[in-house]
Write an enzyme that holds these catalytic residues in place. Structure first.
Site, short mmCIF file in Angstrom:
data_model
loop_
_atom_site.label_atom_id
_atom_site.label_comp_id
_atom_site.label_asym_id
_atom_site.label_seq_id
_atom_site.Cartn_x
_atom_site.Cartn_y
_atom_site.Cartn_z
N PRO A 97 2.89 19.89 10.28
CA PRO A 97 2.47 18.93 9.24
C PRO A 97 2.81 17.49 9.67
O PRO A 97 3.87 17.27 10.26
CB PRO A 97 3.30 19.33 8.02
N VAL A 98 1.89 16.55 9.40
CA VAL A 98 2.14 15.17 9.83
C VAL A 98 3.03 14.41 8.85
O VAL A 98 3.11 14.76 7.68
CB VAL A 98 0.82 14.35 10.04
N LEU A 102 8.82 16.69 10.99
CA LEU A 102 8.84 17.83 11.92
C LEU A 102 8.40 17.43 13.33
O LEU A 102 8.18 18.28 14.18
CB LEU A 102 7.96 18.98 11.39
N GLY A 103 8.26 16.14 13.55
CA GLY A 103 8.01 15.67 14.92
C GLY A 103 6.58 15.83 15.39
O GLY A 103 6.34 15.97 16.60
N SER A 104 5.61 15.79 14.47
CA SER A 104 4.23 16.06 14.89
C SER A 104 3.73 15.06 15.94
O SER A 104 3.11 15.46 16.93
CB SER A 104 3.29 16.05 13.68
N ALA A 106 5.44 13.22 18.16
CA ALA A 106 6.09 13.41 19.46
C ALA A 106 5.59 14.69 20.13
O ALA A 106 5.41 14.74 21.35
CB ALA A 106 7.61 13.46 19.29
N ALA A 107 5.32 15.73 19.33
CA ALA A 107 4.86 17.00 19.91
C ALA A 107 3.46 16.84 20.52
O ALA A 107 3.18 17.35 21.61
CB ALA A 107 4.85 18.11 18.87
N ASP A 148 13.53 12.79 18.66
CA ASP A 148 12.35 13.65 18.48
C ASP A 148 11.77 14.06 19.83
O ASP A 148 11.57 15.24 20.10
CB ASP A 148 11.25 12.91 17.70
O1 PMV Z 1 11.25 11.63 10.48
P1 PMV Z 1 11.57 12.15 11.84
O2 PMV Z 1 11.94 13.58 11.88
O3 PMV Z 1 10.67 11.72 12.91
O4 PMV Z 1 13.04 11.65 12.18
C1 PMV Z 1 13.42 10.39 12.36
C2 PMV Z 1 14.89 10.40 12.61
C3 PMV Z 1 15.52 9.07 12.37
O5 PMV Z 1 16.89 9.22 12.70
C4 PMV Z 1 15.41 8.67 10.91
C5 PMV Z 1 14.89 7.99 13.22
C6 PMV Z 1 15.15 8.14 14.71
O6 PMV Z 1 14.42 7.53 15.48
O7 PMV Z 1 16.10 8.83 15.10
#
Ligand code: PMV
Length: 309
Positions: A97-98, A102-104, A106-107, A148
């Site tokens: 899910p975007v 959950l890192g969509s 970066a994945a 991520d």
């Molecule tokens: O929202 P996500 O899972 O992409 O996480 C970001 C995590 C943070 O610590 C809020 C930001 C970061 O770059 O680490």
């Protein structure tokens, strides 16, 4: 001929936000969801991108240069000195899910970098893939910590400190985490920007909060490695309280977190940027079904049970 690469989703177990300020954080891959990229030759000149999940069917040159997918391709070919670009067909699918933590993004970057570089005969080390994916994260998130792209590239549990070499960890005893999606899309960039404003107003105060979170992350790592998983629940609750203090939780997240605790979870917290997106709860083999059900009843749009090993 074609080549396919996949990358998993991820959740942050401890330390989000504080990690941007140099504190440690723990994250694990979530293999149940993934981004998949398939590359093949194109009979038509150009780089043709099909990404049905986001309703994108376009040739690279028709996308603006800061489009996330265009940026990955341009940066990669620049890094590899590929010019002119070959004619290719790219198929991009993702079950992650975007904008939900959950890192969509970066994945997709990691899978795209791996698939393209391998297909054109320049396979890259994980370290290179990670560095390139981090450059893309910076374009979209302003000041990302890099957690991520790291956990997604290596697809292993990661103890992450910004700017330090990769450290992984292993659970002394496997445990279950439930991930519940609020269904509220929440861009990480905004939450990170708001935390930065708080910090700018009173650095002393917020750095104390960040270092408390860092201590929790360190304690959590040793608890996990020793297999004393039950103690993790309390650490999750403490971490969530500090995130609430930073105003990155939301009524929807708090509702799911409370529902999980009421249904017998050992602890729960938001995961990722916050304000929406996902929460996580620590459960046992016995409680996982009940907690999953109560999350759905409390409004979770998507529930994933994942095992950390
Ligand atoms: O929202 P996500 O899972 O992409 O996480 C970001 C995590 C943070 O610590 C809020 C930001 C970061 O770059 O680490």
């Amino acid at each position: 001929m074609f080549y396919k690469a996949s990358a998993p989703g991820k959740v942050i177990l401890f330390g989000e936000h504080a990690v941007v300020y140099g504190q440690p954080a723990l994250a694990v891959p979530v293999m149940q969801v993934h981004a998949d990229v398939q590359v093949s030759d194109s009979p038509r000149p150009g780089i043709w991108i099909e990404a049905p999940d986001i309703d994108l069917h376009a040739e690279l040159n028709t996308l603006s240069s800061d489009h996330p997918l265009a940026a990955v391709i341009h940066n990669l070919f620049f890094a590899l000195s590929i010019d002119p670009f070959p004619s290719l067909h790219l198929n991009i699918d993702s079950t992650i899910p975007v904008a939900s933590g959950l890192g969509s993004g970066a994945a997709v970057s990691v899978a795209l970098i791996r698939a393209l570089s391998t297909y054109i005969g320049h396979p890259l080390s994980d370290e290179r893939v990670n560095d390139l994916a981090f450059e893309i994260e910076k374009l979209h998130h302003g000041t990302p910590s890099g957690i991520d792209n790291t956990v997604i590239t290596y697809a292993r549990p990661v103890y992450f400190v910004k700017g330090r070499p990769l450290e992984t960890f292993k659970a002394g005893e496997p445990f279950f985490i439930i991930i519940g999606d609020t269904g509220v899309a929440a861009p990480t960039k905004e939450a990170v920007g708001d935390v930065r404003k708080l910090w700018m107003e009173d650095k002393g105060k917020w750095e104390k909060v960040f270092s408390k979170i860092g201590e929790i992350a360190n304690q959590a790592r040793s608890t996990i490695e020793k297999g004393k998983t039950k103690e993790l629940g309390e650490l999750m609750d403490q971490n969530h309280a500090l995130l609430q203090e930073m105003a990155v939780s939301s009524p929807e997240l708090d509702k799911l977190i409370q529902a999980a605790r009421n249904a017998g979870a050992l602890g729960a917290k938001l995961s990722g940027g916050g304000r929406g997106g996902n929460m996580i709860a620590l459960v046992t083999a016995e409680t996982k079904k009940t907690v999953a059900k109560s999350l759905t009843e409390a409004g979770a749009t998507h529930v994933i049970i994942t095992k950390v090993e």
